[in-house]
Design a protein around this motif. Structure first.
Motif, PDB file in Angstrom:
ATOM      1  N   GLY A 216       0.841  -1.186   0.000  1.00 53.80           N
ATOM      2  CA  GLY A 216       0.000   0.000   0.000  1.00 53.80           C
ATOM      3  C   GLY A 216       0.877   1.237   0.000  1.00 53.80           C
ATOM      4  N   VAL A 217       0.369   2.343  -0.543  1.00 55.40           N
ATOM      5  CA  VAL A 217       1.197   3.542  -0.689  1.00 55.40           C
ATOM      6  C   VAL A 217       1.609   4.117   0.663  1.00 55.40           C
ATOM      7  N   ILE A 218       0.764   3.958   1.685  1.00 56.79           N
ATOM      8  CA  ILE A 218       1.118   4.477   3.015  1.00 56.79           C
ATOM      9  C   ILE A 218       2.329   3.740   3.566  1.00 56.79           C
ATOM     10  N   ASP A 219       2.343   2.420   3.429  1.00 58.88           N
ATOM     11  CA  ASP A 219       3.489   1.628   3.881  1.00 58.88           C
ATOM     12  C   ASP A 219       4.707   1.892   3.008  1.00 58.88           C
ATOM     13  N   PHE A 220       4.483   2.091   1.704  1.00 61.87           N
ATOM     14  CA  PHE A 220       5.588   2.381   0.782  1.00 61.87           C
ATOM     15  C   PHE A 220       6.335   3.634   1.212  1.00 61.87           C
ATOM     16  N   VAL A 221       5.606   4.681   1.535  1.00 61.44           N
ATOM     17  CA  VAL A 221       6.226   5.939   1.969  1.00 61.44           C
ATOM     18  C   VAL A 221       6.798   5.803   3.374  1.00 61.44           C
ATOM     19  N   GLY A 222       6.008   5.260   4.285  1.00 63.28           N
ATOM     20  CA  GLY A 222       6.416   5.188   5.682  1.00 63.28           C
ATOM     21  C   GLY A 222       7.595   4.278   5.944  1.00 63.28           C
ATOM     22  N   SER A 223       7.757   3.256   5.111  1.00 62.74           N
ATOM     23  CA  SER A 223       8.840   2.286   5.329  1.00 62.74           C
ATOM     24  C   SER A 223      10.122   2.634   4.585  1.00 62.74           C
ATOM     25  N   GLY A 224      10.119   3.737   3.840  1.00 61.49           N
ATOM     26  CA  GLY A 224      11.335   4.167   3.165  1.00 61.49           C
ATOM     27  C   GLY A 224      11.645   3.459   1.868  1.00 61.49           C
ATOM     28  N   TYR A 225      10.674   2.730   1.305  1.00 59.01           N
ATOM     29  CA  TYR A 225      10.932   1.981   0.075  1.00 59.01           C
ATOM     30  C   TYR A 225      11.180   2.896  -1.123  1.00 59.01           C
ATOM     31  N   ALA A 226      10.731   4.160  -1.010  1.00 62.78           N
ATOM     32  CA  ALA A 226      10.951   5.109  -2.103  1.00 62.78           C
ATOM     33  C   ALA A 226      12.432   5.388  -2.331  1.00 62.78           C
ATOM     34  N   GLU A 227      13.249   5.054  -1.364  1.00 62.58           N
ATOM     35  CA  GLU A 227      14.700   5.211  -1.522  1.00 62.58           C
ATOM     36  C   GLU A 227      15.213   4.357  -2.668  1.00 62.58           C
ATOM     37  N   ALA A 228      14.607   3.182  -2.864  1.00 57.62           N
ATOM     38  CA  ALA A 228      15.087   2.242  -3.871  1.00 57.62           C
ATOM     39  C   ALA A 228      14.149   2.082  -5.063  1.00 57.62           C
ATOM     40  N   ASN A 229      12.862   2.398  -4.883  1.00 59.06           N
ATOM     41  CA  ASN A 229      11.889   2.266  -5.974  1.00 59.06           C
ATOM     42  C   ASN A 229      11.381   3.651  -6.352  1.00 59.06           C
ATOM     43  N   LYS A 230      11.610   4.029  -7.609  1.00 56.66           N
ATOM     44  CA  LYS A 230      11.254   5.384  -8.050  1.00 56.66           C
ATOM     45  C   LYS A 230      10.060   5.422  -9.004  1.00 56.66           C
ATOM     46  N   HIS A 231       9.431   4.292  -9.222  1.00 55.18           N
ATOM     47  CA  HIS A 231       8.247   4.251 -10.090  1.00 55.18           C
ATOM     48  C   HIS A 231       7.103   3.566  -9.345  1.00 55.18           C
ATOM     49  N   LEU A 232       5.940   4.204  -9.377  1.00 57.28           N
ATOM     50  CA  LEU A 232       4.770   3.683  -8.670  1.00 57.28           C
ATOM     51  C   LEU A 232       3.566   3.644  -9.604  1.00 57.28           C
ATOM     52  N   THR A 233       2.875   2.524  -9.589  1.00 57.70           N
ATOM     53  CA  THR A 233       1.654   2.356 -10.379  1.00 57.70           C
ATOM     54  C   THR A 233       0.491   2.069  -9.437  1.00 57.70           C
ATOM     55  N   PRO A 234      -0.478   2.989  -9.345  1.00 58.67           N
ATOM     56  CA  PRO A 234      -1.630   2.763  -8.460  1.00 58.67           C
ATOM     57  C   PRO A 234      -2.613   1.767  -9.077  1.00 58.67           C
ATOM     58  N   LEU A 235      -2.188   0.516  -9.116  1.00 56.19           N
ATOM     59  CA  LEU A 235      -2.999  -0.527  -9.748  1.00 56.19           C
ATOM     60  C   LEU A 235      -4.268  -0.811  -8.952  1.00 56.19           C
ATOM     61  N   ASP A 236      -4.156  -0.722  -7.613  1.00 59.43           N
ATOM     62  CA  ASP A 236      -5.317  -0.862  -6.721  1.00 59.43           C
ATOM     63  C   ASP A 236      -6.121  -2.131  -7.036  1.00 59.43           C
ATOM     64  N   TYR A 237      -5.405  -3.233  -7.234  1.00 60.35           N
ATOM     65  CA  TYR A 237      -6.078  -4.446  -7.694  1.00 60.35           C
ATOM     66  C   TYR A 237      -6.678  -5.286  -6.565  1.00 60.35           C
ATOM     67  N   ILE A 238      -6.243  -5.034  -5.324  1.00 61.97           N
ATOM     68  CA  ILE A 238      -6.858  -5.681  -4.164  1.00 61.97           C
ATOM     69  C   ILE A 238      -7.128  -4.620  -3.117  1.00 61.97           C
ATOM     70  N   LEU A 239      -8.354  -4.581  -2.617  1.00 62.98           N
ATOM     71  CA  LEU A 239      -8.723  -3.663  -1.538  1.00 62.98           C
ATOM     72  C   LEU A 239      -9.214  -4.477  -0.359  1.00 62.98           C
ATOM     73  N   SER A 240      -8.990  -3.929   0.846  1.00 68.60           N
ATOM     74  CA  SER A 240      -9.340  -4.712   2.028  1.00 68.60           C
ATOM     75  C   SER A 240      -9.548  -3.796   3.226  1.00 68.60           C
ATOM     76  N   GLY A 241      -9.857  -4.400   4.358  1.00 67.94           N
ATOM     77  CA  GLY A 241     -10.047  -3.665   5.596  1.00 67.94           C
ATOM     78  C   GLY A 241      -9.821  -4.579   6.777  1.00 67.94           C
ATOM     79  N   LEU A 242      -9.912  -4.025   7.968  1.00 67.16           N
ATOM     80  CA  LEU A 242      -9.584  -4.745   9.191  1.00 67.16           C
ATOM     81  C   LEU A 242     -10.841  -5.155   9.954  1.00 67.16           C
ATOM     82  N   GLY A 243     -10.828  -6.379  10.450  1.00 64.00           N
ATOM     83  CA  GLY A 243     -11.928  -6.871  11.272  1.00 64.00           C
ATOM     84  C   GLY A 243     -11.438  -7.205  12.674  1.00 64.00           C
ATOM     85  N   LEU A 244     -12.377  -7.347  13.609  1.00 65.92           N
ATOM     86  CA  LEU A 244     -12.048  -7.658  14.995  1.00 65.92           C
ATOM     87  C   LEU A 244     -12.919  -8.820  15.463  1.00 65.92           C
ATOM     88  N   TRP A 245     -12.266  -9.820  16.060  1.00 69.70           N
ATOM     89  CA  TRP A 245     -12.962 -11.016  16.525  1.00 69.70           C
ATOM     90  C   TRP A 245     -12.706 -11.242  18.014  1.00 69.70           C
TER      91      TRP A 245
END
Length: 330
Positions: A216-245
């Motif tokens: 996800g783009v938030i993790d991509f930015v927050g984890s510093g991956y932009a240091e090594a990856n300079k191209h991003l494609t917002p493919l958005d092919y899987i979407l999800s959310g969090l549940g609680l049990w």
């Protein structure tokens, strides 16, 4: 003597009267485990739930959050929940497939099932979702409390190659979750998949062990991956959310009032999280330019077409026939 007798009688009567009053509910602390780091969307959702529960219960119910798989990995946490060794488990809704009984939710991993995050939210709050979850609850005993937060859609980033169509991925090695549907998707698009843990991913990107990653783009930015990856494609092919049990025995041990507090707190955590999620997504996308990352808009239809044979084959085998279309039409 008479005064002593009267005093004893008065004290005894008062004690009897107090014993006849309803006993106040004992304060409860629930342990919530999840597998993500403390700075993750998982932790934020858990904290929102804890705050909402504290408020709803008037301070009589608290949550002890244990992040980072400190209590065990995904399979261990589900096992602990089912055997009442853990009170609460927060995980991606699709993570329920780690239990055999949760396999109806395999469909949530199917590429391009959801058009956007609103679509996923509609599914998570639909009668169809409730019907599917009722079956899991009946077979496992675990209690689903609700949808507590969004997750960023899955994007693709690469070191040197702008990705607009599937052929742009041909020959590249992409770090992805080792889910068979994700692997099948990248194979259909011409790439190979590599299993690398989050702790090792940045080094793998820096050294070229992998050419890119799926996240996800938030993790991509927050984890510093932009240091090594300079191209991003917002493919958005899987979407999800969090549940609680919640564990079976813990849920059954709650009063009706406490059950109401728990479910209302989960709902509030989800609704409060929507605005936060949108703001975080916007901030992450705005940060890309300053990080030197180029955004390439994908030819989404080309990616859909390439994966369609897999989806056709999975319908009626990996999931109930027609379920993909039913969810897609929500």
């Amino acid at each position: 003597m008479r005064e002593d007798t009267m005093l004893k009688t008065t004290i005894g009567a008062a004690a009897f009267a107090l014993s006849a009053l309803p006993v106040a509910a004992q304060d409860i602390t629930l342990t919530l485990g999840h597998v993500a780091p403390p700075g993750s969307s998982y932790q934020a959702a858990a904290e929102r739930f804890a705050e909402a529960l504290d408020e709803a219960s008037g301070g009589t119910m608290a949550v002890d959050i244990v992040p980072g798989a400190a209590l065990g990995g995904l399979n261990e946490l589900w096992a602990q929940l089912r055997t009442d060794a853990l009170d609460l488990h927060l995980i991606d809704v699709g993570g329920i497939i780690a239990m055999r009984e949760g396999r109806p939710f395999l469909v949530t991993w199917a590429p391009f099932l959801f058009e956007d995050q609103d679509h996923f939210r509609r599914f998570a709050r639909s009668d169809l979702f409730a019907e599917m979850m009722d079956g899991v609850e009946a077979e496992t005993g675990v209690k689903y409390l609700g949808y507590v937060g969004d997750r960023p859609p899955r994007i693709v980033t690469t070191a040197e190659t702008p990705v607009r169509v599937p052929n742009d991925l041909r020959g590249l090695t992409i770090r992805t979750p080792q889910h068979p549907f994700v692997i099948a998707a990248f194979e259909a698009w011409g790439a190979s998949s590599s299993p690398i843990g989050a702790a090792e991913l940045l080094i793998a990107l820096r050294t070229g062990v992998v050419d890119g990653q799926d996240n996800g783009v938030i993790d991509f930015v927050g984890s510093g991956y932009a240091e090594a990856n300079k191209h991003l494609t917002p493919l958005d092919y899987i979407l999800s959310g969090l549940g609680l049990w919640m564990s079976p025995a813990r849920w059954e041990g709650m009063t009706e009032e406490q059950k109401g507090w728990l479910t209302s707190a989960a709902i509030r955590a989800g609704t409060d999280g929507e605005a936060i999620h949108e703001a975080e997504m916007e901030a992450a996308m705005e940060a890309l330019d300053g990080l030197g990352v180029t955004v390439t808009e994908p030819d989404t239809e080309a990616f859909r077409t390439a994966i369609q044979p897999f989806l056709d084959g999975a319908d009626g085998t990996a999931w109930e026939a027609g379920l993909y279309e039913r969810i897609g039409g929500l």
